[in-house]
Write a protein that holds these residues in place. Structure first.
Motif, PDB file in Angstrom:
ATOM      1  N   ARG A 195       0.806  -1.229   0.000  1.00 59.88           N
ATOM      2  CA  ARG A 195       0.000   0.000   0.000  1.00 59.88           C
ATOM      3  C   ARG A 195       0.841   1.281   0.000  1.00 59.88           C
ATOM      4  N   VAL A 196       1.979   1.215  -0.661  1.00 59.79           N
ATOM      5  CA  VAL A 196       2.843   2.388  -0.841  1.00 59.79           C
ATOM      6  C   VAL A 196       2.315   3.221  -2.003  1.00 59.79           C
ATOM      7  N   ILE A 197       2.362   4.545  -1.877  1.00 63.30           N
ATOM      8  CA  ILE A 197       2.040   5.429  -3.001  1.00 63.30           C
ATOM      9  C   ILE A 197       3.291   5.526  -3.863  1.00 63.30           C
ATOM     10  N   LEU A 198       3.268   4.883  -5.017  1.00 61.75           N
ATOM     11  CA  LEU A 198       4.465   4.782  -5.856  1.00 61.75           C
ATOM     12  C   LEU A 198       4.862   6.117  -6.488  1.00 61.75           C
ATOM     13  N   ASN A 199       3.888   6.990  -6.682  1.00 62.92           N
ATOM     14  CA  ASN A 199       4.189   8.313  -7.245  1.00 62.92           C
ATOM     15  C   ASN A 199       3.969   9.396  -6.193  1.00 62.92           C
ATOM     16  N   GLU A 200       4.475   9.148  -4.999  1.00 63.52           N
ATOM     17  CA  GLU A 200       4.241  10.052  -3.866  1.00 63.52           C
ATOM     18  C   GLU A 200       4.761  11.460  -4.120  1.00 63.52           C
ATOM     19  N   GLU A 201       5.912  11.590  -4.750  1.00 62.92           N
ATOM     20  CA  GLU A 201       6.473  12.918  -4.975  1.00 62.92           C
ATOM     21  C   GLU A 201       5.573  13.743  -5.904  1.00 62.92           C
ATOM     22  N   LYS A 202       5.036  13.111  -6.959  1.00 68.02           N
ATOM     23  CA  LYS A 202       4.106  13.825  -7.844  1.00 68.02           C
ATOM     24  C   LYS A 202       2.827  14.213  -7.103  1.00 68.02           C
ATOM     25  N   ILE A 203       2.374  13.342  -6.208  1.00 67.60           N
ATOM     26  CA  ILE A 203       1.178  13.646  -5.421  1.00 67.60           C
ATOM     27  C   ILE A 203       1.449  14.823  -4.492  1.00 67.60           C
ATOM     28  N   MET A 206       1.363  17.979  -6.503  1.00 71.22           N
ATOM     29  CA  MET A 206      -0.010  18.321  -6.858  1.00 71.22           C
ATOM     30  C   MET A 206      -0.736  18.950  -5.663  1.00 71.22           C
ATOM     31  N   LEU A 207      -0.554  18.372  -4.485  1.00 67.69           N
ATOM     32  CA  LEU A 207      -1.231  18.878  -3.289  1.00 67.69           C
ATOM     33  C   LEU A 207      -0.771  20.294  -2.950  1.00 67.69           C
ATOM     34  N   GLU A 208       0.507  20.562  -3.151  1.00 65.41           N
ATOM     35  CA  GLU A 208       1.001  21.912  -2.925  1.00 65.41           C
ATOM     36  C   GLU A 208       0.424  22.865  -3.961  1.00 65.41           C
ATOM     37  N   ASP A 209       0.264  22.391  -5.191  1.00 62.05           N
ATOM     38  CA  ASP A 209      -0.325  23.211  -6.244  1.00 62.05           C
ATOM     39  C   ASP A 209      -1.791  23.516  -5.948  1.00 62.05           C
ATOM     40  N   VAL A 210      -2.480  22.573  -5.337  1.00 60.93           N
ATOM     41  CA  VAL A 210      -3.874  22.796  -4.930  1.00 60.93           C
ATOM     42  C   VAL A 210      -3.956  23.914  -3.899  1.00 60.93           C
ATOM     43  N   LEU A 335      -1.426   6.624  -7.960  1.00 60.09           N
ATOM     44  CA  LEU A 335      -2.651   7.404  -8.069  1.00 60.09           C
ATOM     45  C   LEU A 335      -2.705   8.206  -9.362  1.00 60.09           C
ATOM     46  N   ASP A 336      -3.887   8.275  -9.941  1.00 58.43           N
ATOM     47  CA  ASP A 336      -4.147   9.124 -11.098  1.00 58.43           C
ATOM     48  C   ASP A 336      -4.127  10.574 -10.591  1.00 58.43           C
ATOM     49  N   VAL A 337      -3.099  11.314 -10.939  1.00 57.56           N
ATOM     50  CA  VAL A 337      -2.890  12.641 -10.356  1.00 57.56           C
ATOM     51  C   VAL A 337      -4.072  13.559 -10.618  1.00 57.56           C
ATOM     52  N   ASN A 338      -4.590  13.571 -11.850  1.00 61.51           N
ATOM     53  CA  ASN A 338      -5.699  14.469 -12.181  1.00 61.51           C
ATOM     54  C   ASN A 338      -6.981  14.062 -11.465  1.00 61.51           C
ATOM     55  N   ARG A 339      -7.249  12.777 -11.428  1.00 55.84           N
ATOM     56  CA  ARG A 339      -8.446  12.299 -10.730  1.00 55.84           C
ATOM     57  C   ARG A 339      -8.358  12.587  -9.226  1.00 55.84           C
ATOM     58  N   PHE A 340      -7.187  12.364  -8.655  1.00 62.38           N
ATOM     59  CA  PHE A 340      -7.007  12.611  -7.233  1.00 62.38           C
ATOM     60  C   PHE A 340      -7.055  14.109  -6.925  1.00 62.38           C
ATOM     61  N   ARG A 341      -6.570  14.935  -7.884  1.00 63.66           N
ATOM     62  CA  ARG A 341      -6.619  16.391  -7.701  1.00 63.66           C
ATOM     63  C   ARG A 341      -8.063  16.867  -7.517  1.00 63.66           C
ATOM     64  N   GLN A 342      -8.970  16.337  -8.323  1.00 64.73           N
ATOM     65  CA  GLN A 342     -10.380  16.735  -8.206  1.00 64.73           C
ATOM     66  C   GLN A 342     -10.918  16.426  -6.814  1.00 64.73           C
ATOM     67  N   HIS A 343     -10.517  15.298  -6.293  1.00 61.41           N
ATOM     68  CA  HIS A 343     -10.959  14.912  -4.951  1.00 61.41           C
ATOM     69  C   HIS A 343     -10.357  15.849  -3.896  1.00 61.41           C
ATOM     70  N   MET A 344      -9.071  16.165  -4.064  1.00 60.09           N
ATOM     71  CA  MET A 344      -8.389  16.972  -3.063  1.00 60.09           C
ATOM     72  C   MET A 344      -8.733  18.459  -3.161  1.00 60.09           C
TER      73      MET A 344
END
Length: 359
Positions: A195-203, A206-210, A335-344
């Motif tokens: 259950r590791v987020i493999l693209n954690e740095e991109k996430i 994205m969260l900082e951009d939000v 995680l799908d960055v764009n899909r997760f962005r909408q949620h966040m």
């Protein structure tokens, strides 16, 4: 006092003070206590006599996993204490504590009782006979990470448990001012943890951009609980993949945001472990359900395999360790960055609102 009773033989009981009575394997690992009940110390067998009652429980079993430390230990202790000794006039007696356990949880224990905790941690200590005015051996549990206010005389809830932790750690939020909503990103890491987020740095980017101030939180057994509490309480939200570290939701202020990322096949356990407690804590709870394309299991199984196509059918009625490990140990997420962005984006609005009101 009835003189007949006073001269009768003491009553002797043996008990393993751990709440998972149905788990025969783990119960066999719990130290068995011998309890003797008599109106007087007729034989002079007391090495130490206490003037207060005791609550006795085991810190063995699954202790070492923070989720179990709380659901098998401190939350049942809170329920038991408020059911029987709400004035805190009782002595905590702990069986099976590991060497690190007391230093880690000293502050929490101090908030429960005004008396010093007794540890039965080795053969020399356990050979000492302690005598109490009375004792409650074992703890009352309402279920996983659950406190049912209707079953307590003072209607205490999981929010009240949070306030007890607040008392234990004595946190001053005035030193944690921030201009952006602070988000704790719980990071799973290491080999074969699952259950590791493999693209954690991109996430994180994205969260900082939000608009969040993002803090990566990687707890371990050596993490200071007091420092973790200060950090998480100073935040406005927390996000992480389903796992024991989400137990830190208990440190969040009521009204803040919790986002649970739910991997494939773990919907029911995610609800029991963290969704229900989060709502009881009055958190703004949301969850992000990972789809098949975001799960690393797609690299191991075909799309027609029940593992991916129908996790409920795959699990069937025998949720055994082998099937559990497919979803808990074999699976990571990208995680799908764009899909997760909408949620966040929605989570940000809730966190920002909370920050504007509560600081």
């Amino acid at each position: 006092m009835d003189p007949t009773f006073a001269t009768s033989a003491p009553l002797v009981e043996k008990i393993r003070p751990y709440p998972r009575k149905a788990d025969s394997w783990i119960m066999s690992q719990i130290k068995e206590l011998t309890l003797t009940s008599s109106p007087l110390d007729l034989t002079g067998s007391c090495d130490i006599t206490h003037d207060s009652p005791a609550i006795v429980f085991s810190a063995g079993g699954y202790t070492g996993n923070i989720y179990h430390d709380f659901i098998d230990g401190f939350i049942p202790l809170f329920i038991t204490a408020n059911s029987i000794y709400p004035d805190r006039d009782f002595i905590i007696v702990v069986v099976n504590p590991k060497e690190w356990w007391m230093p880690r949880y000293m502050d929490v224990l101090g908030a429960f009782s005004k008396h010093k905790t007794i540890l039965l941690e080795n053969e020399n200590a356990s050979s000492i006979t302690h005598c109490f005015t009375s004792a409650v051996v074992g703890l009352i549990s309402h279920g996983p990470m659950t406190i049912n206010p209707t079953q307590l005389p003072n209607s205490r809830s999981l929010v009240d448990f949070h306030y007890l932790l607040d008392e234990a750690f004595n946190t001053n939020l005035s030193t944690f001012k921030t201009q952006k909503p602070r988000l704790i990103l719980v990071s799973r890491y290491g080999n074969n943890v699952g259950r590791v987020i493999l693209n954690e740095e991109k996430i994180r980017e994205m969260l900082e951009d939000v608009g969040f101030e993002v803090i990566i939180f990687r707890p371990s057994k050596t993490t200071s609980l007091k420092e973790a509490y200060k950090l998480i309480k100073s935040s406005h939200g927390m996000v992480g993949v389903h796992g024991a570290a989400l137990t830190h939701l208990l440190f969040l202020r009521p009204g803040s945001v919790l986002v649970q990322i739910v991997p494939l096949g773990l919907g029911w356990v995610a609800k029991t472990c963290f969704e229900s407690p989060a709502k009881a804590m009055k958190l703004e709870y949301t969850e992000y359900r990972v789809n098949v394309g975001e799960s690393s299991l797609i690299e191991k199984y075909s799309e027609d395999d029940l593992v991916l196509k129908d996790p409920i059918a795959f699990r069937g009625v025998d949720w055994n360790a082998t099937k559990m490990n497919v979803y808990l140990k074999e699976q990571d997420v990208r995680l799908d960055v764009n899909r997760f962005r909408q949620h966040m984006n929605k989570a940000y609005e809730k966190a920002k609102s909370f920050m504007d009101i509560d600081g």
